[in-house]
Write an enzyme that holds these catalytic residues in place. Structure first.
Site, PDB file in Angstrom:
ATOM      1  N   TRP A   1      -3.804   4.184  -6.641  1.00  0.00           N
ATOM      2  CA  TRP A   1      -2.633   3.627  -5.961  1.00  0.00           C
ATOM      3  C   TRP A   1      -3.168   2.950  -4.711  1.00  0.00           C
ATOM      4  CZ3 TRP A   1       2.900   4.329  -6.564  1.00  0.00           C
ATOM      5  CH2 TRP A   1       3.649   3.779  -5.507  1.00  0.00           C
ATOM      6  N   THR A   2      -2.943   1.645  -4.547  1.00  0.00           N
ATOM      7  CA  THR A   2      -3.533   0.911  -3.425  1.00  0.00           C
ATOM      8  C   THR A   2      -2.514   0.260  -2.496  1.00  0.00           C
ATOM      9  OG1 THR A   2      -3.764  -1.067  -4.821  1.00  0.00           O
ATOM     10  CG2 THR A   2      -5.664   0.429  -4.678  1.00  0.00           C
TER      11      THR A   2
ATOM     12  N   TYR B   1      -1.999   7.225   2.107  1.00  0.00           N
ATOM     13  CA  TYR B   1      -2.975   6.605   1.209  1.00  0.00           C
ATOM     14  C   TYR B   1      -4.379   7.106   1.531  1.00  0.00           C
ATOM     15  CZ  TYR B   1      -6.275   3.051  -0.439  1.00  0.00           C
ATOM     16  OH  TYR B   1      -7.356   2.417  -1.002  1.00  0.00           O
TER      17      TYR B   1
ATOM     18  N   THR C   1     -12.425   4.292  -0.019  1.00  0.00           N
ATOM     19  CA  THR C   1     -11.900   3.285   0.904  1.00  0.00           C
ATOM     20  C   THR C   1     -12.243   3.565   2.358  1.00  0.00           C
ATOM     21  OG1 THR C   1      -9.817   2.349   1.748  1.00  0.00           O
ATOM     22  CG2 THR C   1      -9.741   4.590   0.939  1.00  0.00           C
ATOM     23  N   ASP C   2     -12.243   2.509   3.151  1.00  0.00           N
ATOM     24  CA  ASP C   2     -12.412   2.641   4.601  1.00  0.00           C
ATOM     25  C   ASP C   2     -11.208   3.320   5.240  1.00  0.00           C
ATOM     26  OD1 ASP C   2     -10.820   0.348   4.017  1.00  0.00           O
ATOM     27  OD2 ASP C   2     -11.247  -0.509   5.989  1.00  0.00           O
TER      28      ASP C   2
ATOM     29  N   GLY D   1      -7.608  -4.489 -13.058  1.00  0.00           N
ATOM     30  CA  GLY D   1      -7.471  -4.786 -11.638  1.00  0.00           C
ATOM     31  C   GLY D   1      -8.597  -5.681 -11.150  1.00  0.00           C
TER      32      GLY D   1
ATOM     33  N   ASP E   1      -4.552   7.216 -19.791  1.00  0.00           N
ATOM     34  CA  ASP E   1      -3.880   7.742 -18.609  1.00  0.00           C
ATOM     35  C   ASP E   1      -4.796   8.804 -18.009  1.00  0.00           C
ATOM     36  OD1 ASP E   1      -2.321   8.920 -16.690  1.00  0.00           O
ATOM     37  OD2 ASP E   1      -0.706   9.540 -18.049  1.00  0.00           O
ATOM     38  N   ILE E   2      -5.458   8.462 -16.903  1.00  0.00           N
ATOM     39  CA  ILE E   2      -6.453   9.384 -16.329  1.00  0.00           C
ATOM     40  C   ILE E   2      -5.818  10.561 -15.595  1.00  0.00           C
ATOM     41  CG2 ILE E   2      -8.281   7.667 -16.196  1.00  0.00           C
ATOM     42  CD1 ILE E   2      -7.635   7.305 -13.221  1.00  0.00           C
TER      43      ILE E   2
END
Length: 307
Positions: free
Chosen positions: A69-70, A136, A111-112, A10, A44-45
């Site tokens: 997942w983003t 999310y 993330t913000d 990524g 695969d984490i």
């Protein structure tokens, strides 16, 4: 130090590959996908046993978790909830368990979007109570809490967690706002971009360098990292076009309400970065300076015919 990077194909993972080339540390890059020209170990984490096995087999001392997942809008679809929860909450917990067992460090990228429900107008603090506006953000916040529970319940004094919340990430790699707007401002006569959402862009290479500095002398805690300064998505687009020399596109400001979305995005998610600067001595570049460097690299890639 042996450092395992998840989500290595990524945006941030690719920047970690770059800084690893000049490092004396040993890096292991993992993902569930292949990338042409880049050595990638499959991991695969969401599989705790597989995660434990590679940590012990390779003598991993730190994990940098760039996997998540983003897709914020798609995360709202009920049929995706189980997978989003697994990737953003269960998988980080697995990584925490694996590292606690060997006395290692976990760097979790958050993330913000853990903020946003409250009407903030001052930079968000690392210790501030998160109020996500969508699934999310909820799952990323849950991931943070699960990691803390694993390490906070440990009596081992070695290793620990480092949670780094970031925002508006972009780079030369993959799909991101900067690359999308470079294309649109070059090909469209007019664009409308929201001006009522404010934050700070983050060049993934700057974040990767910060992670490298932190791992040299880790200290457990939750920190914030984005570039310095504040802008709206409209301002960001205007600067992208200006740096790229795209003068023929008429960029107009608009309200978020003109682009209905399954999730309400944070209207103000500027991150306070004092603790990461003071704890690790990190100098954080101004967002425009970093944007200029990234666009120069993208143009160089295009000239060389690379993706």
């Amino acid at each position: 130090m042996t450092i395992l990077v998840t989500g290595a194909n990524g945006q941030l993972g690719n920047e970690m590959r770059l800084i690893a080339k000049g490092s004396t540390d040993r890096y292991i890059f993992t993902d569930v996908t292949e990338q042409e020209g880049a050595e990638t170990t499959f991991l695969d984490i969401t599989d705790l046993d597989a995660t434990r096995a590679i940590v012990k087999e390779c003598g991993v001392q730190a994990i940098v978790n760039c996997a998540a997942w983003t897709n914020v809008d798609a995360a709202e679809a009920p049929e995706n909830h189980a997978l989003v929860e697994k990737l953003n909450a269960t998988a980080p917990e697995n990584l925490a368990k694996a590292m606690k067992e060997v006395g290692g460090w976990l760097v979790q990228i958050s993330t913000d979007y853990v903020f946003g429900k409250e009407p903030y107008n001052t930079p968000c603090q690392p210790e501030q109570q998160g109020t996500p506006t969508g699934f999310y953000g909820e799952t990323k916040k849950s991931g943070e809490e699960k990691i803390k529970n694993v390490f906070d319940n440990s009596t081992d004094t070695t290793g620990g967690y480092i949670i780094i919340r970031t925002a508006w990430l972009y780079s030369e790699y993959g799909k991101n706002f900067c690359k999308t707007m470079l294309n649109l401002t070059a090909t469209k006569p007019q664009l409308k971009v929201v001006f009522d959402q404010c934050g700070t862009p983050t060049y993934a290479l700057d974040l990767a360098k910060a992670i490298q500095t932190i791992l040299a002398k880790p200290a457990q805690g939750t920190y914030h990292f984005s570039n310095e300064g504040v802008c709206s998505w409209y301002d960001f687009t205007q600067m992208i076009a200006r740096i790229a020399g795209h003068k023929d596109c008429n960029i107009q400001p608009c309200y978020s309400s003109e682009y209905p979305s399954p999730v309400t995005r944070p209207s103000y998610s500027v991150l306070d970065k004092r603790s990461i600067r003071e704890t690790f001595g990190i100098e954080i570049p101004y967002w425009v300076d970093s944007l200029e460097k990234c666009i120069a690299n993208i143009k160089k890639q295009q000239t060389n015919g690379s993706n």
